[in-house]
Design a protein around this motif. Structure first.
Motif, PDB file in Angstrom:
ATOM      1  N   ILE A   1       0.853  -1.182   0.000  1.00  0.00           N
ATOM      2  CA  ILE A   1       0.000   0.000   0.000  1.00  0.00           C
ATOM      3  C   ILE A   1       0.893   1.238   0.000  1.00  0.00           C
ATOM      4  O   ILE A   1       1.786   1.364   0.842  1.00  0.00           O
ATOM      5  CB  ILE A   1      -0.913   0.007   1.237  1.00  0.00           C
ATOM      6  N   PHE A   2       0.623   2.146  -0.942  1.00  0.00           N
ATOM      7  CA  PHE A   2       1.407   3.373  -1.061  1.00  0.00           C
ATOM      8  C   PHE A   2       0.514   4.597  -0.879  1.00  0.00           C
ATOM      9  O   PHE A   2      -0.521   4.717  -1.548  1.00  0.00           O
ATOM     10  CB  PHE A   2       2.088   3.437  -2.438  1.00  0.00           C
ATOM     11  N   ASP A   3       0.910   5.490   0.016  1.00  0.00           N
ATOM     12  CA  ASP A   3       0.233   6.765   0.234  1.00  0.00           C
ATOM     13  C   ASP A   3       0.609   7.669  -0.935  1.00  0.00           C
ATOM     14  O   ASP A   3       1.766   8.057  -1.081  1.00  0.00           O
ATOM     15  CB  ASP A   3       0.705   7.364   1.557  1.00  0.00           C
ATOM     16  N   ILE A   4      -0.361   8.019  -1.768  1.00  0.00           N
ATOM     17  CA  ILE A   4      -0.074   8.857  -2.936  1.00  0.00           C
ATOM     18  C   ILE A   4      -0.620  10.274  -2.755  1.00  0.00           C
ATOM     19  O   ILE A   4      -0.837  10.992  -3.732  1.00  0.00           O
ATOM     20  CB  ILE A   4      -0.606   8.216  -4.234  1.00  0.00           C
ATOM     21  N   SER A   5      -0.825  10.704  -1.530  1.00  0.00           N
ATOM     22  CA  SER A   5      -1.402  12.022  -1.281  1.00  0.00           C
ATOM     23  C   SER A   5      -0.519  13.163  -1.788  1.00  0.00           C
ATOM     24  O   SER A   5      -1.025  14.248  -2.062  1.00  0.00           O
ATOM     25  CB  SER A   5      -1.728  12.206   0.200  1.00  0.00           C
ATOM     26  N   GLN A   6       0.783  12.933  -1.920  1.00  0.00           N
ATOM     27  CA  GLN A   6       1.641  13.974  -2.492  1.00  0.00           C
ATOM     28  C   GLN A   6       1.458  14.060  -4.005  1.00  0.00           C
ATOM     29  O   GLN A   6       1.642  15.121  -4.594  1.00  0.00           O
ATOM     30  CB  GLN A   6       3.112  13.701  -2.151  1.00  0.00           C
ATOM     31  N   PHE A   7       1.082  12.974  -4.629  1.00  0.00           N
ATOM     32  CA  PHE A   7       0.782  12.945  -6.065  1.00  0.00           C
ATOM     33  C   PHE A   7      -0.577  13.594  -6.330  1.00  0.00           C
ATOM     34  O   PHE A   7      -0.736  14.370  -7.261  1.00  0.00           O
ATOM     35  CB  PHE A   7       0.800  11.498  -6.561  1.00  0.00           C
ATOM     36  N   ALA A   8      -1.558  13.253  -5.499  1.00  0.00           N
ATOM     37  CA  ALA A   8      -2.918  13.784  -5.629  1.00  0.00           C
ATOM     38  C   ALA A   8      -3.584  13.712  -4.257  1.00  0.00           C
ATOM     39  O   ALA A   8      -3.537  12.663  -3.610  1.00  0.00           O
ATOM     40  CB  ALA A   8      -3.705  12.978  -6.649  1.00  0.00           C
ATOM     41  N   PRO A   9      -4.215  14.789  -3.796  1.00  0.00           N
ATOM     42  CA  PRO A   9      -4.789  14.807  -2.455  1.00  0.00           C
ATOM     43  C   PRO A   9      -6.078  13.999  -2.293  1.00  0.00           C
ATOM     44  O   PRO A   9      -6.478  13.688  -1.177  1.00  0.00           O
ATOM     45  CB  PRO A   9      -5.037  16.291  -2.188  1.00  0.00           C
ATOM     46  N   THR A  10      -6.731  13.660  -3.411  1.00  0.00           N
ATOM     47  CA  THR A  10      -7.959  12.859  -3.354  1.00  0.00           C
ATOM     48  C   THR A  10      -7.915  11.786  -4.439  1.00  0.00           C
ATOM     49  O   THR A  10      -7.156  11.892  -5.402  1.00  0.00           O
ATOM     50  CB  THR A  10      -9.221  13.727  -3.581  1.00  0.00           C
ATOM     51  N   THR A  11      -8.770  10.791  -4.303  1.00  0.00           N
ATOM     52  CA  THR A  11      -8.835   9.761  -5.334  1.00  0.00           C
ATOM     53  C   THR A  11      -9.355  10.342  -6.644  1.00  0.00           C
ATOM     54  O   THR A  11      -8.918   9.942  -7.717  1.00  0.00           O
ATOM     55  CB  THR A  11      -9.691   8.564  -4.894  1.00  0.00           C
ATOM     56  N   ALA A  12     -10.280  11.300  -6.576  1.00  0.00           N
ATOM     57  CA  ALA A  12     -10.781  11.942  -7.796  1.00  0.00           C
ATOM     58  C   ALA A  12      -9.646  12.664  -8.516  1.00  0.00           C
ATOM     59  O   ALA A  12      -9.532  12.579  -9.750  1.00  0.00           O
ATOM     60  CB  ALA A  12     -11.912  12.915  -7.474  1.00  0.00           C
ATOM     61  N   ASP A  13      -8.811  13.369  -7.768  1.00  0.00           N
ATOM     62  CA  ASP A  13      -7.662  14.041  -8.379  1.00  0.00           C
ATOM     63  C   ASP A  13      -6.698  13.021  -8.984  1.00  0.00           C
ATOM     64  O   ASP A  13      -6.131  13.255 -10.048  1.00  0.00           O
ATOM     65  CB  ASP A  13      -6.921  14.892  -7.355  1.00  0.00           C
ATOM     66  N   ALA A  14      -6.508  11.909  -8.296  1.00  0.00           N
ATOM     67  CA  ALA A  14      -5.603  10.878  -8.801  1.00  0.00           C
ATOM     68  C   ALA A  14      -6.094  10.319 -10.129  1.00  0.00           C
ATOM     69  O   ALA A  14      -5.305  10.113 -11.063  1.00  0.00           O
ATOM     70  CB  ALA A  14      -5.452   9.754  -7.771  1.00  0.00           C
ATOM     71  N   LEU A  15      -7.398  10.098 -10.245  1.00  0.00           N
ATOM     72  CA  LEU A  15      -7.958   9.574 -11.495  1.00  0.00           C
ATOM     73  C   LEU A  15      -7.869  10.589 -12.626  1.00  0.00           C
ATOM     74  O   LEU A  15      -7.761  10.207 -13.797  1.00  0.00           O
ATOM     75  CB  LEU A  15      -9.415   9.158 -11.283  1.00  0.00           C
ATOM     76  N   ALA A  16      -7.879  11.861 -12.291  1.00  0.00           N
ATOM     77  CA  ALA A  16      -7.837  12.905 -13.307  1.00  0.00           C
ATOM     78  C   ALA A  16      -6.421  13.187 -13.812  1.00  0.00           C
ATOM     79  O   ALA A  16      -6.259  13.808 -14.855  1.00  0.00           O
ATOM     80  CB  ALA A  16      -8.444  14.191 -12.750  1.00  0.00           C
ATOM     81  N   ARG A  17      -5.421  12.728 -13.092  1.00  0.00           N
ATOM     82  CA  ARG A  17      -4.032  13.006 -13.475  1.00  0.00           C
ATOM     83  C   ARG A  17      -3.451  11.879 -14.319  1.00  0.00           C
ATOM     84  O   ARG A  17      -3.782  10.713 -14.117  1.00  0.00           O
ATOM     85  CB  ARG A  17      -3.168  13.158 -12.224  1.00  0.00           C
ATOM     86  N   GLU A  18      -2.558  12.254 -15.220  1.00  0.00           N
ATOM     87  CA  GLU A  18      -1.817  11.237 -15.966  1.00  0.00           C
ATOM     88  C   GLU A  18      -0.721  10.678 -15.078  1.00  0.00           C
ATOM     89  O   GLU A  18      -0.223  11.354 -14.180  1.00  0.00           O
ATOM     90  CB  GLU A  18      -1.201  11.864 -17.214  1.00  0.00           C
ATOM     91  N   GLY A  19      -0.362   9.434 -15.308  1.00  0.00           N
ATOM     92  CA  GLY A  19       0.729   8.817 -14.575  1.00  0.00           C
ATOM     93  C   GLY A  19       0.337   8.149 -13.277  1.00  0.00           C
ATOM     94  O   GLY A  19       1.198   7.811 -12.465  1.00  0.00           O
ATOM     95  N   LEU A  20      -0.941   7.926 -13.067  1.00  0.00           N
ATOM     96  CA  LEU A  20      -1.388   7.311 -11.812  1.00  0.00           C
ATOM     97  C   LEU A  20      -0.724   5.957 -11.570  1.00  0.00           C
ATOM     98  O   LEU A  20      -0.283   5.672 -10.462  1.00  0.00           O
ATOM     99  CB  LEU A  20      -2.911   7.168 -11.802  1.00  0.00           C
TER     100      LEU A  20
END
Length: 74
Positions: free
Chosen positions: A37-56
């Motif tokens: 399990i990896f905390d990706i909050s520095q990549f995107a603060p929410t799951t919605a933001d993570a889905l909207a970004r390239e490179g997830l």
């Protein structure tokens, strides 16, 4: 106490899964990759933001440990 892995799809060891867990900092977006399990909050603060970004799929984050060690419940 129930293991978090009990709620995952049967092929979770081979999957790339996006989720959210509660940490001391609040709801935190995480990736489950290669059984960890990896905390990706520095990549995107929410799951919605993570889905909207390239490179997830390649997003880096703090390793929170093996999913087998994560338990749910009180």
């Amino acid at each position: 106490m129930t293991r978090a892995a009990d709620f995952l799809p049967h092929d979770w060891r081979d999957a790339l899964l996006l989720g959210r867990i509660q940490t001391a900092d609040g709801p935190t977006p995480v990736l489950l990759r290669s059984g960890r399990i990896f905390d990706i909050s520095q990549f995107a603060p929410t799951t919605a933001d993570a889905l909207a970004r390239e490179g997830l799929a390649e997003a880096a984050g703090e390793d929170l440990g093996a999913v087998e060690d994560l338990h749910v419940g009180s």
